[in-house]
Design an enzyme around this catalytic site. Structure first.
Site, PDB file in Angstrom:
ATOM      1  CE  LYS A 186      48.247  41.761  38.815  1.00  0.00           C
ATOM      2  NZ  LYS A 186      48.264  42.189  40.225  1.00  0.00           N
TER       3      LYS A 186
HETATM    4  C1  LIG Z   1      47.269  41.337  41.275  1.00  0.00           C
HETATM    5  C2  LIG Z   1      46.748  39.965  41.484  1.00  0.00           C
HETATM    6  C3  LIG Z   1      45.516  39.720  42.083  1.00  0.00           C
HETATM    7  C4  LIG Z   1      44.680  40.784  42.738  1.00  0.00           C
HETATM    8  O1  LIG Z   1      44.455  41.902  42.034  1.00  0.00           O
HETATM    9  P1  LIG Z   1      44.178  43.321  42.745  1.00  0.00           P
HETATM   10  O2  LIG Z   1      43.587  44.108  41.629  1.00  0.00           O
HETATM   11  O3  LIG Z   1      45.503  43.867  43.178  1.00  0.00           O
HETATM   12  O4  LIG Z   1      43.244  43.086  43.851  1.00  0.00           O
HETATM   13  C5  LIG Z   1      45.065  38.408  42.161  1.00  0.00           C
HETATM   14  N1  LIG Z   1      45.798  37.392  41.689  1.00  0.00           N
HETATM   15  C6  LIG Z   1      46.998  37.588  41.133  1.00  0.00           C
HETATM   16  C7  LIG Z   1      47.756  36.419  40.605  1.00  0.00           C
HETATM   17  C8  LIG Z   1      47.531  38.868  41.033  1.00  0.00           C
HETATM   18  O5  LIG Z   1      48.737  39.057  40.515  1.00  0.00           O
END
Ligand SMILES: *Cc1c(COP(=O)(O)O)cnc(C)c1O
Length: 396
Positions: A186
């Site tokens: 992210k």
């Molecule tokens: C990455 C993501 C998540 C979950 O995040 P994690 O930290 O990987 O559990 C939830 N929703 C969206 C849209 C994402 O891209």
């Protein structure tokens, strides 16, 4: 796009400070930690960066969504409306609190369509959960109006869109609560981590308690042992929070770079007949982690993604992808056959197996995205822009 590209001295220093005390846990150990509270500091920095009153940092974005749903009182029998295009974590979180994910179409914003969300409401709906996919916003004005009119909670899945805004306010801070992911891919990362933000003190308090077994956290050394709220363990460690603390301080710089790189890629396709861009309800607020565009039809979109890959460019053709789009979420559709789910959950999931989403298909079948990286040199950006233009033109 991901903060891991720019791992550096700041992150190392913050982690080093935690290693010096050896207190790897975010709660308690008030004496030995020598005044170092990385998770708490990260929460304060997030509030400052996003303009939110409260933040609760947890172990992942999925944990953040689950915590927020629990804090909003969502549970068995409640329905949550979410889009057909998202990461699988969005519906995992809904199912994990015992609620029912109700999928509704996306439109040319690549996020939940307000009209489709309205049509999906039933007397059991409790939450509308738009997902700000690929760095940019859903039409939040329309969702606020819908939720106000119907008395529903607006919960923003802003996991992919930290730093984006809508009409000057940070994504995630406009609904009753908003969730972020700081996993390794992210915009900013903790390694693994996430956060819930909210302006509602009571919702925040329940997030704080839920993510640590329901402990009340009153007083020194993790407080008395009262449990005002039944909880779970979604705690982040101080090591992970330390990384995030360094990263959130660099967020504004990341966004500047991302926007500059994206503008160059976009300019390369700007005057290409046959290419249109994803609609942004507020173009100023794009966090710019992806460039997303449409080709005239499915055949050419698939071909464009293939041509981009042949040029060495990453290309997402979401329509064929089983992490992000309903068409290939076989595991969700097959979950209907699992006896562990209550009858009412299975009823909705079994409906998905045969259900067509032609409006979503018409958008997603033509969409291609490419990630915008932070570590590119100016020469690399120019080179990528040229390759992108050549690849896309070759299929038109
Ligand atoms: C990455 C993501 C998540 C979950 O995040 P994690 O930290 O990987 O559990 C939830 N929703 C969206 C849209 C994402 O891209």
């Amino acid at each position: 796009m991901p903060g891991y590209e720019l791992w550096g001295a700041d992150e190392r220093r913050e982690v080093e400070e935690v290693l010096e005390t050896g207190v790897l846990m975010r709660y308690g150990f008030d004496g030995p930690r020598g005044g170092r509270w990385k998770a708490r500091e990260l929460e304060a920095e997030l509030c400052r960066a996003l303009g939110s009153r409260h933040a609760q940092v947890v172990s992942s974005g999925t944990a953040a969504l689950t915590t927020a749903l629990a804090a909003l009182g969502v549970g068995a029998g409640d329905e949550v409306v979410l889009p057909t295009f998202t990461f699988v974590a969005s519906f995992e979180a809904v199912l994990s609190v015992g609620a029912i994910p109700v999928l509704a179409d996306v439109d040319d914003t690549l996020t939940l369509s307000p009209e489709a969300a309205r049509a999906a409401l039933t007397p059991r709906t409790k939450v509308v959960m738009p997902v700000h996919m690929c760095g940019a916003m859903a039409d939040l004005g329309a969702f606020q109006a819908l939720c106000d009119e119907k008395g529903l909670w607006l919960l923003e899945d802003a996991c992919q869109a930290v730093g984006g805004t809508y009409r000057g306010r940070a994504l995630g801070t406009i609904g009753k609560a908003g969730c972020f992911s700081f996993d390794f891919v992210k915009t900013i990362t903790c390694g693994e981590g996430g956060a819930v933000v909210t302006d509602d003190e009571e919702v925040w308090r329940r997030c704080d308690q839920y993510s640590d077994h329901g402990h009340d956290h009153l007083g020194a050394d993790r407080g008395g042992n009262l449990h005002p709220f039944l909880g779970y363990n979604f705690r982040i460690s101080e090591l992970h929070a330390a990384v995030g603390l360094a990263q959130v301080r660099r967020l504004a710089g990341f966004l500047d770079t991302q926007r500059r790189h994206k503008a160059a890629l976009r300019a390369a396709l700007e005057r290409t007949a046959g290419v249109t861009f994803r609609r942004l309800p507020d173009p100023e607020g794009d966090s710019a982690s992806f460039l997303s565009f449409f080709l005239p039809d499915e055949g050419r979109a698939r071909a464009a993604a293939a041509a981009m890959k042949a040029e060495g460019l990453p290309a997402m053709y979401w329509y064929d992808n089983n992490w992000h789009y309903i068409r290939r979420w076989d595991h969700l559709k097959q979950a209907a056959t699992m006896t562990r789910w209550p009858e009412e959950v299975r009823r909705v999931l079994s409906g998905l197996a045969g259900k067509a989403f032609p409006a979503s298909d018409a958008v997603m079948g033509r969409a291609v995205s490419t990630p915008v990286n932070l570590a590119w040199s100016e020469a690399q950006v120019a080179n990528r822009a040229e390759k992108l233009s050549r690849a896309v033109r070759s299929v038109l």
